[in-house]
Design a protein around this motif. Sequence first.
Motif, short mmCIF file in Angstrom:
data_model
loop_
_atom_site.label_atom_id
_atom_site.label_comp_id
_atom_site.label_asym_id
_atom_site.label_seq_id
_atom_site.Cartn_x
_atom_site.Cartn_y
_atom_site.Cartn_z
N ASP A 1 0.84 -1.18 0.00
CA ASP A 1 0.00 0.00 0.00
C ASP A 1 0.89 1.24 0.00
OD1 ASP A 1 -1.86 1.99 0.38
OD2 ASP A 1 -2.84 1.02 2.07
N GLN A 2 1.23 1.71 -1.16
CA GLN A 2 2.15 2.83 -1.31
C GLN A 2 1.62 4.11 -0.69
OE1 GLN A 2 5.01 1.04 -1.93
NE2 GLN A 2 5.55 2.96 -2.84
N ALA A 3 0.33 4.35 -0.80
CA ALA A 3 -0.24 5.59 -0.25
C ALA A 3 -0.07 5.62 1.28
CB ALA A 3 -1.71 5.71 -0.63
N TYR A 4 -0.33 4.49 1.92
CA TYR A 4 -0.16 4.40 3.37
C TYR A 4 1.30 4.59 3.76
CZ TYR A 4 0.02 2.41 8.05
OH TYR A 4 0.25 2.22 9.39
N CYS A 9 5.59 7.92 6.17
CA CYS A 9 6.90 8.58 6.03
C CYS A 9 6.78 10.08 6.20
CB CYS A 9 7.53 8.24 4.68
SG CYS A 9 8.08 6.53 4.55
N CYS A 10 5.76 10.67 5.62
CA CYS A 10 5.56 12.12 5.72
C CYS A 10 5.30 12.53 7.17
CB CYS A 10 4.42 12.57 4.82
SG CYS A 10 4.83 12.52 3.06
#
Length: 94
Positions: A1-4, A9-10
């Motif tokens: 899940d790249q968005a998660y 990270c942000c």
Amino acid sequence: DQAYFVDCCCKIVRTREWFSAELLKLGYEVIPSAGNFVFASPPDRNGKRVYEGLYGRKILVRHFSDPLLAHGLRISIGTKEEMEKTVSALQEIG
């Protein structure tokens, strides 16, 4: 899940930058970091004293006994609320 992953990270980066700025306000020396932790030294360079003060408040950080690192602490970045608690504790400890 790249968005998660990107969101996590942000959040870590924002919290790390905020926490580092708060440490600087308290007179700590903070080594620039690109990870999920910072290495910081209190103004008196007595990392063990600060470690013990945090430990007594049930805030766990890493203190190194090696003379080259004993002046500071490795502090992992948690949630904003956890880091606010850490800043408050550091203000009390002095």
